[in-house]
Design a protein around this motif. Structure first.
Motif, PDB file in Angstrom:
ATOM      1  N   SER A  25      71.772  57.536  49.746  1.00  0.00           N
ATOM      2  CA  SER A  25      72.854  58.484  49.522  1.00  0.00           C
ATOM      3  C   SER A  25      72.372  59.566  48.555  1.00  0.00           C
ATOM      4  O   SER A  25      71.347  59.406  47.889  1.00  0.00           O
ATOM      5  CB  SER A  25      74.080  57.767  48.943  1.00  0.00           C
ATOM      6  OG  SER A  25      73.820  57.344  47.613  1.00  0.00           O
ATOM      7  N   ARG A  78      80.654  52.719  41.862  1.00  0.00           N
ATOM      8  CA  ARG A  78      80.735  52.343  43.266  1.00  0.00           C
ATOM      9  C   ARG A  78      80.352  50.890  43.533  1.00  0.00           C
ATOM     10  O   ARG A  78      80.486  50.424  44.670  1.00  0.00           O
ATOM     11  CB  ARG A  78      79.813  53.247  44.100  1.00  0.00           C
ATOM     12  CG  ARG A  78      78.342  53.168  43.669  1.00  0.00           C
ATOM     13  CD  ARG A  78      77.414  53.791  44.695  1.00  0.00           C
ATOM     14  NE  ARG A  78      77.430  53.064  45.943  1.00  0.00           N
ATOM     15  CZ  ARG A  78      76.742  51.953  46.163  1.00  0.00           C
ATOM     16  NH1 ARG A  78      75.987  51.436  45.215  1.00  0.00           N
ATOM     17  NH2 ARG A  78      76.802  51.355  47.332  1.00  0.00           N
ATOM     18  N   ASP A  82      83.548  50.445  45.910  1.00  0.00           N
ATOM     19  CA  ASP A  82      83.236  50.882  47.269  1.00  0.00           C
ATOM     20  C   ASP A  82      83.317  49.723  48.250  1.00  0.00           C
ATOM     21  O   ASP A  82      83.747  49.901  49.400  1.00  0.00           O
ATOM     22  CB  ASP A  82      81.845  51.514  47.294  1.00  0.00           C
ATOM     23  CG  ASP A  82      81.600  52.328  48.551  1.00  0.00           C
ATOM     24  OD1 ASP A  82      82.460  53.156  48.891  1.00  0.00           O
ATOM     25  OD2 ASP A  82      80.557  52.134  49.200  1.00  0.00           O
ATOM     26  N   GLU A  83      82.925  48.533  47.801  1.00  0.00           N
ATOM     27  CA  GLU A  83      83.035  47.348  48.658  1.00  0.00           C
ATOM     28  C   GLU A  83      84.503  47.038  48.949  1.00  0.00           C
ATOM     29  O   GLU A  83      84.859  46.674  50.084  1.00  0.00           O
ATOM     30  CB  GLU A  83      82.380  46.138  47.970  1.00  0.00           C
ATOM     31  CG  GLU A  83      80.927  46.329  47.557  1.00  0.00           C
ATOM     32  CD  GLU A  83      79.954  46.135  48.700  1.00  0.00           C
ATOM     33  OE1 GLU A  83      80.402  46.044  49.854  1.00  0.00           O
ATOM     34  OE2 GLU A  83      78.742  46.098  48.425  1.00  0.00           O
ATOM     35  N   ARG A  85      86.965  49.228  48.935  1.00  0.00           N
ATOM     36  CA  ARG A  85      87.541  50.310  49.734  1.00  0.00           C
ATOM     37  C   ARG A  85      87.167  50.194  51.206  1.00  0.00           C
ATOM     38  O   ARG A  85      88.009  50.407  52.085  1.00  0.00           O
ATOM     39  CB  ARG A  85      87.067  51.658  49.190  1.00  0.00           C
ATOM     40  CG  ARG A  85      87.628  52.870  49.912  1.00  0.00           C
ATOM     41  CD  ARG A  85      87.064  54.163  49.337  1.00  0.00           C
ATOM     42  NE  ARG A  85      85.616  54.209  49.466  1.00  0.00           N
ATOM     43  CZ  ARG A  85      84.982  54.599  50.580  1.00  0.00           C
ATOM     44  NH1 ARG A  85      85.674  54.961  51.646  1.00  0.00           N
ATOM     45  NH2 ARG A  85      83.667  54.630  50.613  1.00  0.00           N
ATOM     46  N   THR A  86      85.915  49.840  51.477  1.00  0.00           N
ATOM     47  CA  THR A  86      85.449  49.758  52.861  1.00  0.00           C
ATOM     48  C   THR A  86      85.738  48.406  53.494  1.00  0.00           C
ATOM     49  O   THR A  86      85.614  48.252  54.710  1.00  0.00           O
ATOM     50  CB  THR A  86      83.936  50.017  52.922  1.00  0.00           C
ATOM     51  OG1 THR A  86      83.243  49.031  52.134  1.00  0.00           O
ATOM     52  CG2 THR A  86      83.610  51.404  52.390  1.00  0.00           C
ATOM     53  N   GLY A  87      86.113  47.419  52.674  1.00  0.00           N
ATOM     54  CA  GLY A  87      86.378  46.085  53.204  1.00  0.00           C
ATOM     55  C   GLY A  87      85.133  45.231  53.369  1.00  0.00           C
ATOM     56  O   GLY A  87      85.214  44.086  53.822  1.00  0.00           O
ATOM     57  N   SER A  88      83.970  45.768  52.983  1.00  0.00           N
ATOM     58  CA  SER A  88      82.728  44.995  53.134  1.00  0.00           C
ATOM     59  C   SER A  88      82.663  43.819  52.175  1.00  0.00           C
ATOM     60  O   SER A  88      81.848  42.907  52.362  1.00  0.00           O
ATOM     61  CB  SER A  88      81.513  45.903  52.939  1.00  0.00           C
ATOM     62  OG  SER A  88      81.570  46.563  51.689  1.00  0.00           O
ATOM     63  N   ASN A 183      89.751  49.013  42.951  1.00  0.00           N
ATOM     64  CA  ASN A 183      89.201  49.517  44.221  1.00  0.00           C
ATOM     65  C   ASN A 183      89.092  51.029  44.239  1.00  0.00           C
ATOM     66  O   ASN A 183      88.799  51.625  45.269  1.00  0.00           O
ATOM     67  CB  ASN A 183      90.053  49.039  45.403  1.00  0.00           C
ATOM     68  CG  ASN A 183      91.497  49.493  45.280  1.00  0.00           C
ATOM     69  OD1 ASN A 183      91.866  50.201  44.340  1.00  0.00           O
ATOM     70  ND2 ASN A 183      92.330  49.079  46.226  1.00  0.00           N
TER      71      ASN A 183
END
Length: 263
Positions: A25, A78, A82-83, A85-88, A183
């Motif tokens: 990124s 992040r 970020d995990e 937010r993305t559901g990962s 989140n």
């Protein structure tokens, strides 16, 4: 022994994954140069090391430390937010990973990027050492002239960079914890920034603290402990304080993940 080796492999795998995410990124390519330029710009503008007449890195070290308070939250915000937010994070929770391994892997990845940023500023002491070699220095290889004739104290520089790494570890621990608690990357950034900035600034205003509380303020101040190392004084209490802050942040992050998994 097998379980211990498996845990180490898991931590290293998470670390490699996170480092890859940083460099896949624009974050790493933006945050590190901005950090280096801010340190150099403010050091030249407010503490002109070339006009001071004395070869010293103390001003540069101060700006290094101050901008770590901004640089580190920008790369830790992040880690878990970020995990979420993305559901990962749900996918990670199905893998044979313990919360401790996940937190440590992410922490070491962020700390490695902090180390890259700190190492990128090492050109400043090298430049200062080269420029501080007097014209009448004894003849010989220029590298030996830098070591023997430059007015820069190498021990102070080494201790200062050790202090930066320890300060970076402490703030990385704080950032890891705040990211695990929310989140929202913005909330994680601001939370880490405030929780790092306040104890850092506390050491700059000790003269405003009531006398009975000065000792407590010194103990809780990130800047106070870093300043001791930047002066070339290696005190075990300063090292342990930074490591303790990092460990506390990791414990909070582990607790947040465990609570989230049970919810």
């Amino acid at each position: 022994m097998g379980l211990h080796a498996a845990a180490v492999r898991n931590v290293l795998a998470i670390t490699r994954r996170e480092l890859g995410a940083y460099f896949d990124s624009p974050l790493a390519y933006f945050a590190v140069p901005v950090y280096v330029l801010l340190v150099g710009g403010f050091a030249l503008w407010f503490d002109d090391v070339f006009s001071a007449g004395v070869a010293s890195m103390r001003g540069v070290m101060f700006w290094n430390a101050l901008f770590l308070v901004l640089f580190v939250p920008s790369i830790t915000m992040r880690l878990f937010s970020d995990e979420y937010r993305t559901g990962s994070i749900e996918i990670l929770s199905t893998l044979p990973l313990r919360e401790q391994e996940l937190v440590l892997g992410k922490f070491f990845a962020a700390l490695a990027l902090v180390g890259v940023g700190v190492a990128a500023t090492f050109g400043y002491p090298i430049t200062l050492a080269v420029l501080s070699v007097p014209e009448n220095a004894p003849p010989g290889p220029f590298l030996l002239q830098i070591v023997n004739s430059a007015g820069l104290d190498p021990g102070e520089v080494i201790c200062g960079y050790l202090g930066l790494l320890l300060l970076g570890a402490a703030i990385t621990g704080i950032g890891t914890a705040t990211s695990a608690l929310t989140n929202s990357q913005i909330v994680a950034f601001l939370g880490s920034l405030l929780l790092s900035l306040f104890p850092f600034l506390l050491g700059m205003f000790l003269d405003k603290v009531p006398a009975p509380l000065v000792g407590l303020a010194q103990t809780l101040s990130l800047n106070y402990h870093f300043s001791n190392l930047a002066r070339g004084v290696v005190d075990l209490r300063d090292v342990l304080f930074c490591l303790s802050v990092a460990a506390l942040g990791l414990h909070v992050a582990i607790y947040a993940l465990q609570r989230r998994r049970l919810a």
